[in-house]
Design a protein around this motif. Structure first.
Motif, PDB file in Angstrom:
ATOM      1  N   GLY A 141      45.888  49.207  39.536  1.00  0.00           N
ATOM      2  CA  GLY A 141      46.339  49.141  38.145  1.00  0.00           C
ATOM      3  C   GLY A 141      45.467  49.976  37.230  1.00  0.00           C
ATOM      4  O   GLY A 141      45.962  50.758  36.406  1.00  0.00           O
ATOM      5  N   VAL A 142      44.168  49.859  37.389  1.00  0.00           N
ATOM      6  CA  VAL A 142      43.259  50.612  36.516  1.00  0.00           C
ATOM      7  C   VAL A 142      43.322  52.108  36.846  1.00  0.00           C
ATOM      8  O   VAL A 142      43.234  52.957  35.960  1.00  0.00           O
ATOM      9  N   ALA A 191      46.063  53.578  37.882  1.00  0.00           N
ATOM     10  CA  ALA A 191      47.339  53.986  37.280  1.00  0.00           C
ATOM     11  C   ALA A 191      47.160  54.288  35.801  1.00  0.00           C
ATOM     12  O   ALA A 191      47.680  55.280  35.280  1.00  0.00           O
ATOM     13  N   ALA A 192      46.393  53.436  35.134  1.00  0.00           N
ATOM     14  CA  ALA A 192      46.193  53.574  33.683  1.00  0.00           C
ATOM     15  C   ALA A 192      45.277  54.743  33.342  1.00  0.00           C
ATOM     16  O   ALA A 192      45.232  55.192  32.203  1.00  0.00           O
ATOM     17  N   ASN A 193      44.549  55.240  34.324  1.00  0.00           N
ATOM     18  CA  ASN A 193      43.618  56.340  34.063  1.00  0.00           C
ATOM     19  C   ASN A 193      44.081  57.629  34.738  1.00  0.00           C
ATOM     20  O   ASN A 193      43.305  58.335  35.381  1.00  0.00           O
ATOM     21  N   TRP A 244      44.676  45.209  41.648  1.00  0.00           N
ATOM     22  CA  TRP A 244      44.090  45.429  40.316  1.00  0.00           C
ATOM     23  C   TRP A 244      43.348  46.762  40.243  1.00  0.00           C
ATOM     24  O   TRP A 244      43.311  47.408  39.201  1.00  0.00           O
ATOM     25  N   GLU A 245      42.765  47.156  41.372  1.00  0.00           N
ATOM     26  CA  GLU A 245      42.089  48.459  41.386  1.00  0.00           C
ATOM     27  C   GLU A 245      43.120  49.572  41.184  1.00  0.00           C
ATOM     28  O   GLU A 245      42.865  50.563  40.499  1.00  0.00           O
TER      29      GLU A 245
END
Lengths: 435, 395
Positions: B325-326, B328-330, B322-323
């Motif tokens: 994922g965030v 990746a999104a930023n 999940w870390e």
């Protein structure tokens, strides 16, 4: 000093601007929460309220409206966080376990970076709570995250003139300490019952006075607040984790007839039927792993799904700083991962929380007549790749990811933790527009 | 008969089963993702990876299918197995506060392979963790690298991986005790490292009595173990680099919330970074952390991996997937984010010959997902470690 005057002037300009022209958001996928998603929607806001919402084909954009092209984006209601600690709130001190007279109102710093970051997360209405180290740590505050510089700018006034808020209560291990605090669960319940019985008697004296001021009992701030709770005018926002503690809350709520929302509810999946039978709403926390404290060892991502199936009203909360306001939508997404329906998860970010705060007439959905609180998202609200692009409160843009200062708040970095002035760039643009 | 079966089962467990994992997309992390790819695992090791059209699945192979297949994930820095879920004194073994520098404390002597949070992260596809003593004192002890299905600490891939240090406010001792200041922290470390250098210069080693602490410091100056320095503020990052250069240490910078302020210096140092969890709380020395730092490290060409880190409260562990994922999104993007929890992490930890990518000869560690692994609503549907389908509740 000069600076402050400028800010004040801009606020005035902002207020005027907000009232002069309607604003129309066009082309977005609209998730109104009140009905099915609209692939190509129009939302018109004026004087801080929603005046029209619907499909582009049937919803005209008024002449002279400021148009905001939101094609490719998603518009949904501003998020409602039913349990947060933004703004460095304080509550009760160590002198007693039950202090309903203490108010968050008297401690809030609305310039705190945490408040600004909540806007970056799309939160427009928030219940700011004192902590859980007391059986009752005081009165909570329901706030609108308007671009205000003082706490008064953010308050919600109720029809009867009172300031909107709940009463924070807690059970389980957090309030356990040396006397006068409880040392056991049974003692905790006894202390709470004792105070509510006193409040019932206090209320009887008020009733017996029949409006005659000379016969009224002496004013007692603690009792006055508990009477509000007994009268259903103030909801108990109750921290509780373990399954038996949850049932203790329901038992006390039934005995004294107070309105209660259950918060955190780590073991909620174990007692979903009982919660449903009591018709108690739940404000759920979603965290990344079980444990961290004894009472949260059985916390489960599937709790939202289990409670939904049982028919419980489920909202979500950040408990900021336990989870980050800027990542609030993640709570709904992870609940969906674990089996909750998309519809109820998004409802849990908005309308369910509005109902938990008794504000469902004003916020929580995009409906005509409601406050113009909304967010623009770059994509689906449940996707990790989506960002909150803009946050609007009562028709005023309070966060804009395209603005470098707001971007800093949204992602963090040097200076993002600094408490300071509220950014009101949109108002500045507006005032220039007027000239 | 029964014992024969047990023996076969035991043999299967030891060397892994024969498994074919087929994915609509296979992120091998060694080249472009494969469409409709197959990973063949024989005897616990990857035998072949390629498009389904070119890879025949031999008879007797168990076939698993998924939308998306990745290498088993690597959490580059955790305290799992030492900092238990209950967060009570009896299950917290990540920091010993009796002295400010105890590099002799071994992770394997504290690691609990049955700790439930290990199973928790495994359910998201994490198969390898670098874990051990945590931040909170100047030198807290050693770390280890272990698979998440290990039955004993002795199964560790690397029983003594690094020595964990903390600089900055997090290493300050209680009032009146040393180190009380940043300068004192470095003075104490330099004194020990100089002592280690001088001891190594002495020719007559036979006479010396063994000293576990001194031996650990000597491993640092000999470059046999890297020093993992948890540090956040820009000035402290530069202090760590200064110390590393003075003694020729193998340094790994950990945390580094203010890395964007000193990117050039980090790059010039050549030291790799294990970045703080993207969603770590921003307070104290880490107040200025940013969700975009991973993308900035990547753009600067600084080698880095992501981590779950240490959590003192709720949640007791983060999930490195999940870390990523965030991150990746930023700005980091999906494939670089996946690399930071697979191949880049393996390289940084020195275990790339065994794990981190789906390539012939590597361990048969595979994670299966029903969509984009980084997406919130995707599920991990299967986990294979050394060719064995791990019994775990997929999440």
């Amino acid at each position: 000093m000069k600076n402050r005057a400028t800010v004040f002037a801009l606020c005035c300009a902002c207020g005027l601007w907000g009232q002069t022209r309607p604003t129309a958001f066009t082309g977005a996928r609209m998730i109104s929460i009140a009905g099915p998603e609209i692939p190509d929607g129009v939302l018109v806001v004026e004087k801080g309220k929603i005046v029209a919402v619907g499909p582009a084909a049937t919803t005209p954009v008024p002449a002279g409206a400021v148009k905001i092209d939101a094609r490719g984006k998603v518009v949904m209601p501003g998020l409602v966080d039913s349990h947060s600690h933004i703004g460095q709130p304080e509550g009760a001190d160590g002198s007693a376990p039950i202090q309903p007279d203490v108010r968050v109102l008297d401690s809030m710093n609305v310039r705190a970076s945490t408040v600004q970051k909540a806007r970056a997360g799309g939160i427009t209405t928030v219940n700011v709570m004192p902590g859980s180290g007391h059986l009752s740590s005081g009165q909570t505050l329901y706030l609108k995250l308007r671009p205000g510089q003082t706490i008064d700018d953010l308050l919600i006034k109720l029809d009867d003139g009172r300031i909107a808020g709940g009463l924070k209560m807690a059970n389980g291990t957090n309030p356990r300490r040396n006397a006068p605090f409880p040392g056991t669960r049974a003692k905790a319940a006894a202390l709470v019952r004792e105070q509510f019985i006193k409040a019932q008697e206090y209320r009887e004296k008020i009733r017996a006075a029949g409006g005659d001021a000379s016969k009224m009992p002496p004013r007692d701030l603690r009792m006055e607040e508990l009477v509000e709770v007994l009268d259903g005018k103030r909801t108990v926002q109750h921290h509780t984790h373990r399954h038996d503690d949850i049932l203790t809350v329901l038992r006390l709520a039934k005995e004294f007839g107070f309105k209660v929302a259950l918060h955190h509810v780590s073991d909620g999946w174990m007692v979903a039927e009982q919660i449903a039978a009591a018709k108690a709403p739940v404000s759920l926390i979603v965290i990344d792993s079980p444990g961290g404290k004894m009472e949260a060892q059985d916390v489960a991502l599937r709790t939202g799904a289990v409670l939904e199936k049982a028919g419980v009203l489920v909202g979500f909360h950040t408990d900021d700083g336990v989870t980050d306001s800027r990542l609030f939508l993640r709570s709904a997404a992870l609940a969906v991962r674990a089996g909750m329906s998309r519809e109820k998860a998004l409802y849990g970010m908005t309308m369910a929380n509005a109902r938990i705060l008794d504000l469902e007439q004003r916020v929580g959905s995009l409906e005509k007549g409601k406050d113009a609180d909304l967010i623009l998202l770059s994509g689906d609200p449940l996707s990790v790749y989506s960002h909150v692009l803009e946050t609007w409160v009562e028709g005023v843009k309070v966060f804009d990811r395209a603005d470098p200062k707001d971007h800093l708040l949204a992602v963090g970095g040097y200076g993002a933790g600094k408490d300071g002035d509220i950014h009101i760039d949109e108002c500045m643009k507006g005032s220039e527009d007027e000239r | 008969m029964k014992s024969a079966l047990l023996m076969i089962a035991a043999a299967g467990l030891a060397c892994g089963q024969n498994v074919a994992v087929r994915g609509e997309v296979v992120y091998t992390m060694a080249g472009a993702p494969l469409k409709d790819g197959v990973v063949l695992v024989r005897g616990g090791k990857i035998e072949r990876v390629g498009p389904a059209s070119a890879v025949n699945v031999p008879a007797g192979f168990k076939t698993l299918t998924a939308k998306v297949v990745t290498p088993g994930l690597i959490d580059a820095h955790a305290t799992l197995g030492l900092s238990g879920a209950l967060n009570q004194p009896h299950d917290q073994d990540q920091v010993e506060k009796s002295a400010p520098m105890q590099p002799e404390l071994r992770a394997i002597d504290a690691y609990d392979p049955q700790e439930r949070l290990i199973e928790w992260v495994r359910g998201f596809g994490v198969t390898t963790i670098h874990t051990g003593h945590g931040p909170g004192v100047l030198i807290s002890g050693q770390t280890m690298i272990v698979k998440t299905n290990a039955v004993t600490a002795d199964d560790a891939m690397a029983p003594a991986a690094m020595i964990a240090a903390t600089l900055g406010d997090g290493a300050r001792a209680e009032q009146g005790k040393s180190p009380g200041t940043r300068s004192k922290m470095i003075a104490m470390l330099r004194a020990e490292l100089i002592k280690a250098q001088e001891a190594l210069k002495k020719a007559d080693k036979k006479e010396a009595t063994r000293d576990l602490r001194a031996e650990a410091f000597q491993k640092l100056v000999k470059g046999e173990m890297p020093l993992l320095v948890t540090v956040h503020k820009a000035n402290d990052i530069l202090t760590a680099i200064r110390l590393g250069k003075e003694f020729g240490l193998k340094l790994v910078l950990d945390g580094v919330a203010e890395a964007p302020e000193v990117l050039a210096q980090i790059k010039a140092s050549g030291y790799p970074v294990i970045l703080h969890p993207t969603m770590q709380r921003s307070y104290g020395d880490a107040e200025s952390l940013s969700m975009e730092t991973a993308s900035k490290l990547s753009a600067a060409g600084i080698p880095f991996a992501l981590q779950s880190g240490f959590e003192g409260y709720v949640p007791k562990t983060r999930v490195v997937l999940w870390e990523a994922g965030v991150a990746a999104a930023n700005g980091l993007g999906r494939e670089k984010a996946l690399a930071s929890i697979t191949m880049e992490a393996a390289k940084l930890l020195g275990i790339a010959q065994r794990v981190g990518s789906l390539e012939a000869g590597k361990d048969g560690d595979v994670a299966l997902y029903d969509g984009d692994p980084l997406e919130y609503t995707t599920h991990c549907t299967g986990v294979v470690i050394g060719g064995v389908t791990v019994k775990t509740e997929a999440r």
